[in-house]
Design a protein around this motif. Structure first.
Motif, PDB file in Angstrom:
ATOM      1  N   HIS A  40       0.616  -1.537   0.073  1.00 27.15           N
ATOM      2  CA  HIS A  40      -0.181   0.291  -0.136  1.00 27.15           C
ATOM      3  C   HIS A  40       1.012   1.333   0.013  1.00 27.15           C
ATOM      4  O   HIS A  40       0.505   2.155   1.108  1.00 27.15           O
ATOM      5  CB  HIS A  40      -1.360  -0.168   1.265  1.00 27.15           C
ATOM      6  CG  HIS A  40      -1.796  -0.847   1.194  1.00 27.15           C
ATOM      7  ND1 HIS A  40      -1.578  -2.146   1.702  1.00 27.15           N
ATOM      8  CD2 HIS A  40      -3.295  -0.967   0.540  1.00 27.15           C
ATOM      9  CE1 HIS A  40      -3.285  -3.321   1.325  1.00 27.15           C
ATOM     10  NE2 HIS A  40      -4.266  -2.346   0.782  1.00 27.15           N
ATOM     11  N   GLY A  43      -0.844   5.662   0.544  1.00 31.41           N
ATOM     12  CA  GLY A  43      -1.585   5.799   2.273  1.00 31.41           C
ATOM     13  C   GLY A  43       0.314   5.497   2.933  1.00 31.41           C
ATOM     14  O   GLY A  43       0.316   6.720   3.272  1.00 31.41           O
ATOM     15  N   SER A  77      -4.998   2.589  12.876  1.00 28.22           N
ATOM     16  CA  SER A  77      -5.786   2.631  12.498  1.00 28.22           C
ATOM     17  C   SER A  77      -6.116   2.422  10.941  1.00 28.22           C
ATOM     18  O   SER A  77      -6.905   1.052  10.563  1.00 28.22           O
ATOM     19  CB  SER A  77      -7.054   3.304  12.837  1.00 28.22           C
ATOM     20  OG  SER A  77      -8.670   3.371  13.150  1.00 28.22           O
ATOM     21  N   LYS A  78      -5.181   3.287  10.469  1.00 25.19           N
ATOM     22  CA  LYS A  78      -5.514   3.115   9.020  1.00 25.19           C
ATOM     23  C   LYS A  78      -4.328   1.859   8.706  1.00 25.19           C
ATOM     24  O   LYS A  78      -3.404   1.450   8.520  1.00 25.19           O
ATOM     25  CB  LYS A  78      -4.956   3.755   8.188  1.00 25.19           C
ATOM     26  CG  LYS A  78      -3.820   4.776   8.531  1.00 25.19           C
ATOM     27  CD  LYS A  78      -3.668   5.907   7.008  1.00 25.19           C
ATOM     28  CE  LYS A  78      -2.253   5.071   6.601  1.00 25.19           C
ATOM     29  NZ  LYS A  78      -2.532   6.078   5.360  1.00 25.19           N
ATOM     30  N   HIS A  80      -3.608  -0.946   6.981  1.00 26.51           N
ATOM     31  CA  HIS A  80      -2.827  -1.103   5.515  1.00 26.51           C
ATOM     32  C   HIS A  80      -1.719  -0.889   5.003  1.00 26.51           C
ATOM     33  O   HIS A  80      -0.726  -0.503   4.793  1.00 26.51           O
ATOM     34  CB  HIS A  80      -3.513  -0.920   4.667  1.00 26.51           C
ATOM     35  CG  HIS A  80      -4.183   0.365   4.489  1.00 26.51           C
ATOM     36  ND1 HIS A  80      -5.543   0.590   5.150  1.00 26.51           N
ATOM     37  CD2 HIS A  80      -3.788   1.366   3.668  1.00 26.51           C
ATOM     38  CE1 HIS A  80      -5.711   1.959   4.974  1.00 26.51           C
ATOM     39  NE2 HIS A  80      -5.130   2.218   4.181  1.00 26.51           N
ATOM     40  N   HIS A 114      -0.781  -6.331   8.007  1.00 27.90           N
ATOM     41  CA  HIS A 114      -1.556  -5.494   8.901  1.00 27.90           C
ATOM     42  C   HIS A 114      -1.024  -5.941   9.864  1.00 27.90           C
ATOM     43  O   HIS A 114      -0.462  -6.834   9.840  1.00 27.90           O
ATOM     44  CB  HIS A 114      -3.527  -5.752   8.740  1.00 27.90           C
ATOM     45  CG  HIS A 114      -3.993  -5.591   7.791  1.00 27.90           C
ATOM     46  ND1 HIS A 114      -4.046  -5.997   6.402  1.00 27.90           N
ATOM     47  CD2 HIS A 114      -4.976  -4.047   6.954  1.00 27.90           C
ATOM     48  CE1 HIS A 114      -5.151  -5.416   4.997  1.00 27.90           C
ATOM     49  NE2 HIS A 114      -5.951  -4.208   6.196  1.00 27.90           N
ATOM     50  N   LEU A 130     -11.207  -0.902   8.827  1.00 26.26           N
ATOM     51  CA  LEU A 130     -11.439   0.774   8.792  1.00 26.26           C
ATOM     52  C   LEU A 130     -11.735   0.916   9.795  1.00 26.26           C
ATOM     53  O   LEU A 130     -13.990   0.431   9.702  1.00 26.26           O
ATOM     54  CB  LEU A 130     -11.542   1.095   7.703  1.00 26.26           C
ATOM     55  CG  LEU A 130     -10.236   1.221   6.662  1.00 26.26           C
ATOM     56  CD1 LEU A 130     -10.323   1.457   5.534  1.00 26.26           C
ATOM     57  CD2 LEU A 130      -8.591   1.541   7.620  1.00 26.26           C
ATOM     58  N   LEU A 157      -5.000   7.678  11.921  1.00 26.59           N
ATOM     59  CA  LEU A 157      -6.226   7.802  11.150  1.00 26.59           C
ATOM     60  C   LEU A 157      -6.116   7.818   9.589  1.00 26.59           C
ATOM     61  O   LEU A 157      -5.501   8.892   9.262  1.00 26.59           O
ATOM     62  CB  LEU A 157      -7.631   7.759  11.222  1.00 26.59           C
ATOM     63  CG  LEU A 157      -8.092   7.762  13.337  1.00 26.59           C
ATOM     64  CD1 LEU A 157      -7.684   9.267  14.125  1.00 26.59           C
ATOM     65  CD2 LEU A 157      -9.696   7.743  12.632  1.00 26.59           C
ATOM     66  N   GLY A 158      -6.854   7.183   8.796  1.00 27.68           N
ATOM     67  CA  GLY A 158      -6.612   7.988   7.640  1.00 27.68           C
ATOM     68  C   GLY A 158      -8.121   8.656   7.139  1.00 27.68           C
ATOM     69  O   GLY A 158      -8.657   8.243   7.645  1.00 27.68           O
ATOM     70  N   GLU A 161     -11.156   7.058   6.323  1.00 30.26           N
ATOM     71  CA  GLU A 161     -12.136   6.071   7.409  1.00 30.26           C
ATOM     72  C   GLU A 161     -12.845   6.859   7.948  1.00 30.26           C
ATOM     73  O   GLU A 161     -14.268   6.369   8.459  1.00 30.26           O
ATOM     74  CB  GLU A 161     -10.854   5.194   7.707  1.00 30.26           C
ATOM     75  CG  GLU A 161     -10.128   5.403   8.616  1.00 30.26           C
ATOM     76  CD  GLU A 161      -9.567   4.590  10.187  1.00 30.26           C
ATOM     77  OE1 GLU A 161      -9.724   3.949  10.138  1.00 30.26           O
ATOM     78  OE2 GLU A 161      -7.873   4.858   9.449  1.00 30.26           O
ATOM     79  N   LYS A 252      -1.408  12.059  -1.345  1.00 38.01           N
ATOM     80  CA  LYS A 252      -0.654  10.357  -1.367  1.00 38.01           C
ATOM     81  C   LYS A 252       0.754  10.173  -2.391  1.00 38.01           C
ATOM     82  O   LYS A 252       0.264  10.959  -3.113  1.00 38.01           O
ATOM     83  CB  LYS A 252      -2.439   9.603  -2.086  1.00 38.01           C
ATOM     84  CG  LYS A 252      -2.131   8.694  -2.293  1.00 38.01           C
ATOM     85  CD  LYS A 252      -3.715   7.782  -1.725  1.00 38.01           C
ATOM     86  CE  LYS A 252      -3.700   6.626  -0.933  1.00 38.01           C
ATOM     87  NZ  LYS A 252      -4.911   5.575  -1.140  1.00 38.01           N
TER      88      LYS A 252
END
Length: 291
Positions: A40, A43, A77-78, A80, A114, A130, A157-158, A161, A252
């Protein structure tokens, strides 16, 4: 409370942190160029400066004493973006980068796509679905309050999400319980997996949504290490009664020109030609930044 010496925050200067962020991105690209599956990468690159600022400066942790009760807790939290977290932790001294490269993404590896707290000591929460990280962080912060502990719980966090209802239920619970020991960093790169964020969910006015839920809100450039350090320094005391969100405006694919703002690089792999191209672009962007 333990009588062991409390873990210390990182002590790097802004200039040193900028060098570490370049190192993190370089190692991330190298891993992406050797791993056969998709990483990924988009991100990861958008969050690289945030990870560097937290593990290199903001978090009170001790890689040699990962279970110290006085340590800060970090929740990704994100999930990935795990590989970026792994590399930031390796740079901080939790484990070796070479160990990540050797087994990343393999069956039973400690370094999964993850994060898994069972597989990798030093990871505080297993995440990936997410919208779950902030609720977990709220529970951890509330538990710390009940035990009269003064460490922080920091959650990354992203922005995508935060379209999940569970995030806003957690945000309301955090303010209702006066959890000033909780800090959320949002990687506001304005892209989802297959679209730009505002094409699917109308997030704006984004900071006002957090303010409406009673949070202390800081808005910064998430690629400006000086701003990240100042935001960390400006965080209210963990004993305060209002949670804080640091909204980090990011790009990104940051640092690699052909990945920036490019939906095709939400996840992918790099062949030899693309890896050489990406490393050259990253070096050029670093040179421009310090010129």
């Amino acid at each position: 409370m333990s009588d062991r010496a409390l873990p210390r925050r990182g002590e790097h200067s802004v200039e040193e942190l900028e060098d570490l962020a370049f190192e993190l991105r370089s190692k991330l690209l190298q891993l992406c160029g050797t791993y056969e599956g998709a990483v990924h990468i988009g991100g990861d690159l958008s969050a690289a400066d945030i990870f560097t600022a937290l593990f290199g400066y903001g978090l009170r942790v001790d890689p040699a004493d990962i279970a110290h009760p006085g340590r800060d807790r970090f929740v990704l939290s994100k999930g990935h973006a795990a590989v970026c977290m792994y590399i930031a932790m390796a740079i901080r001294g939790f484990f070796s980068y070479e160990g990540i490269v050797e087994t990343y993404g393999q069956l039973d590896s400690a370094y999964g796509m993850h994060p898994c707290k069972v597989q990798l000591p030093g990871v505080e929460c297993s995440t990936g679905s997410l919208g779950h990280g902030l609720p977990l962080a709220v529970g951890m912060a509330l538990g710390a309050r009940h035990r009269d502990e003064d460490h922080r719980i920091v959650c990354l966090l992203g922005d995508g999400e935060t379209g999940e209802g569970s995030v806003w239920e957690a945000a309301m619970a955090a303010r209702s319980n006066r959890l000033g020991n909780l800090v959320a960093f949002v990687d506001r790169n304005r892209q989802l997996m297959t679209s730009f964020a505002e094409e699917r969910v109308l997030f704006e006015p984004y900071p006002d949504k957090w303010r409406a839920f009673g949070w202390n809100v800081l808005e910064i450039d998430g690629h400006d290490m000086g701003e990240l350090v100042r935001a960390i320094d400006a965080l209210p005391d963990a004993g305060s009664d209002r949670p804080t969100v640091v909204i980090c405006e990011t790009v990104k694919g940051k640092g690699v020109d052909f990945m920036e703002h490019n939906l095709a690089w939400h996840a992918g792999s790099l062949g030899a030609v693309d890896l050489e191209r990406a490393m050259a672009a990253l070096s050029a962007s670093r040179t421009a930044a310090v010129a």
